[in-house]
Write an enzyme that holds these catalytic residues in place. Structure first.
Site, PDB file in Angstrom:
ATOM      1  N   GLY A  61       0.794  -1.226   0.000  1.00  0.00           N
ATOM      2  CA  GLY A  61       0.000   0.000   0.000  1.00  0.00           C
ATOM      3  C   GLY A  61       0.826   1.276   0.000  1.00  0.00           C
ATOM      4  O   GLY A  61       0.407   2.294  -0.558  1.00  0.00           O
ATOM      5  N   THR A  69      -5.213 -10.641  14.586  1.00  0.00           N
ATOM      6  CA  THR A  69      -6.220  -9.605  14.388  1.00  0.00           C
ATOM      7  C   THR A  69      -5.775  -8.639  13.294  1.00  0.00           C
ATOM      8  O   THR A  69      -4.636  -8.151  13.321  1.00  0.00           O
ATOM      9  CB  THR A  69      -6.440  -8.839  15.709  1.00  0.00           C
ATOM     10  OG1 THR A  69      -6.822  -9.782  16.704  1.00  0.00           O
ATOM     11  CG2 THR A  69      -7.506  -7.765  15.559  1.00  0.00           C
ATOM     12  N   CYS A  94      28.015   1.193  -0.028  1.00  0.00           N
ATOM     13  CA  CYS A  94      28.018   1.893   1.248  1.00  0.00           C
ATOM     14  C   CYS A  94      26.621   2.280   1.717  1.00  0.00           C
ATOM     15  O   CYS A  94      26.449   2.698   2.849  1.00  0.00           O
ATOM     16  CB  CYS A  94      28.911   3.123   1.177  1.00  0.00           C
ATOM     17  SG  CYS A  94      30.627   2.679   1.452  1.00  0.00           S
TER      18      CYS A  94
END
Lengths: 398, 131
Positions: free
Chosen positions: A200, A237, A325
């Site tokens: 999303g 949940t 890096c």
């Protein structure tokens, strides 16, 4: 100092309308969607509405969408889930050398657990070799996983052709569409995919949201076991507010995809033209056209990416780099290496991902600053001094 | 982007002694662009002391800061003193470096030592051939 975000793939602000949409699910409608009483009704409805909206973005049946915490989790559920459930059919998985680490790293784990993995190479533009893919298929092949678009160089793969090859052999096909979803039109039917990953936050929804399309009949073993949430494929949940936000972001993206892509691609092209015309020794990585609209990847010759990134950050310009890096593993981009970018150029790569915000007025500033920063760092680069000496040596005598 | 100390950022923002001495007494080079860091030190020696030191660096923020710090630490020191500068001391002088930068970008002292060794070797050769 003005801040110009050219690293939207890393982080984008949540669309204001999406934030507004989410807020009631933290406050008034805080119920658990699994509850039998009325407090669970509205959150349950929000989940199903979000499923419908993500379904519209993918032209998929809502019941075939599973919500997860991220694209990485969706990729893991797709691959490990399929590998576990199809173990009796075979142990061979095909993917590509330029997949995201949420694919490549779990494939390494699966290899340690007895699975065989073939990674298909790509050409200099990042396109997968379809011939090599077809050749790699064995009787034991249970899964092909190839990204829709590459998050680093933006190359859009011929997913429909890959899906056709998989379907002909009865092999499950997964695509990681994280870099593409919300920016190019996607249809799971037209693409012919069995499993599709998205996140999303890539289209102005909240971070910590992902989804997986699972075609009816494809069996996956869940990674998280417990209750029967998300068809029993992801226990726990549901994060209702964030899922609702992702759904709303998907709705807005679906309605504006054509316009957004057009505007963003036009700005990206202007930025590319301005940089290439005004800053010497820049190299475009990836295909000139077949790429997601918001992606631009350039190598700045003779200098290292993190130093560039830091200097640009000081003048308010935020970009990303494929230099070693900037990677925790201290390895330069595996994608740039796979498309044959020489190591020293891979070290100096800059990844620009644009948002739908207007940067047209900022392009001269970005160009000027990149030119200055590159010049300053080149002035202290032994590679650049070596180049100048060689150029002088090889210059024609007047 | 890693978290760098104020001193690292100072040296990165305002690097000292950049460049290449045109007729150096010693040259030292370490690293390569494949790894992401490359440093070239050139020195001028007078009466056993480092009279001037300059460097060129291809590398990240840490590598640039390290080079700059080494150049400051080495200037005016005797060769023996300069040879005693360690990468650990350089990191300490910079107020510390992120753990993953200690080995890959902290090569400044090595490059300086190579330049000094180059000087010593050249002079030894000269001394021998001159005798």
């Amino acid at each position: 100092m003005k801040t110009i975000n050219l690293d939207y793939a890393a982080a984008a602000p949540v669309e204001p309308a999406v934030l507004e949409y989410m807020l009631p699910y933290f406050k008034e409608y805080y119920g658990n969607p699994s509850s039998g009483h009325s407090l669970g009704e509205r959150p349950r409805k929000a989940l199903e509405e979000a499923r419908e909206k993500v379904g519209i973005l993918l032209e998929a049946e809502p019941k075939n969408i599973i919500f997860t915490s991220s694209a990485s989790e969706s990729n893991n559920l797709a691959i490990k889930g399929l590998a576990a459930s199809a173990k009796n059919k075979g142990n061979h998985i095909i993917s590509s050398t330029i997949e995201h680490f949420s694919i490549l790293n779990q494939l390494k784990t699966l290899q340690k657990n007895g699975y065989e993995v073939t990674l298909i190479p790509v050409d200099r533009h990042g396109f997968l070799s379809l011939d090599k893919l077809a050749e790699a298929i064995k009787d034991e092949t249970i899964l092909i996983s190839i990204q829709t678009a590459n998050p680093e160089i933006g190359t859009i793969q011929p997913v429909e052709k890959i899906a056709a090859i998989a379907r002909e052999k009865g092999i499950t096909f997964h695509t990681d569409a994280t870099a593409a979803a919300g920016w190019i039109p996607l249809s799971v039917e037209k693409m012919g995919v069995d499993l599709l990953t998205l996140a999303g936050d890539q289209f102005y929804g909240p971070k910590g949201t992902g989804a997986l399309f699972i075609r009816r009949g494809v069996r996956l073993t869940p990674l998280i076991e417990g209750g029967i949430q998300e068809r029993g494929l992801r226990a726990g949940t549901e994060n209702v507010a964030l899922i609702a936000g992702m759904g709303e972001a998907a709705r807005i993206a679906s309605e504006n995809i054509e316009q957004n892509s057009k505007v963003v691609a036009a700005q990206r092209d202007k930025l590319k033209e301005s940089l290439l015309a005004n800053v010497p020794h820049l190299h475009l990585n990836g295909h000139p056209e077949q790429r997601v609209p918001r992606n631009l990847n350039l190598s700045v010759e003779f200098v290292e990416g993190e130093a560039l990134l830091m200097r640009l950050n000081m003048v308010g310009i935020h970009v990303s780099s494929g230099s070693s890096c900037t990677s925790q593993a201290l390895k330069s981009s595996h994608v740039l290496s796979a498309i044959g970018v020489p190591p020293e150029l891979a070290q100096g790569s800059l990844l620009f991902t644009l948002g739908k915000e207007n940067i047209a007025d900022d392009i001269p500033y970005i160009t000027e600053q990149l030119g200055q920063v590159a010049g300053l760092l080149r002035n202290m680069s032994p590679l650049y001094h070596q180049y100048l000496k060689e150029a002088e040596k090889n210059a024609p005598v007047q | 982007m890693p978290q760098y100390s104020d001193k690292v950022m100072d040296h990165f923002t305002n690097p000292r002694n950049i460049g290449e001495i045109t007729d150096p007494d010693g040259v030292g080079e370490v690293g390569n662009p494949v790894c992401g860091d490359m440093m070239k030190f050139t020195i001028k020696v007078k009466d056993g002391r480092i009279e001037d030191v300059k460097y060129l660096t291809f590398g990240c923020g840490a590598a640039i800061s390290v080079s700059s710090m080494v150049s400051e630490m080495a200037k005016g020191k005797t060769l023996e003193e300069a040879l005693k500068i360690t990468n650990k001391q350089v990191a300490e002088e910079l107020g510390g470096l992120p753990g993953n930068k200690m080995h890959c970008s902290n090569l400044g002292a090595d490059a300086l030592h190579k330049a000094i060794e180059d000087y010593m070797e050249k002079n030894k050769i000269k001394a021998e051939s001159g005798s």
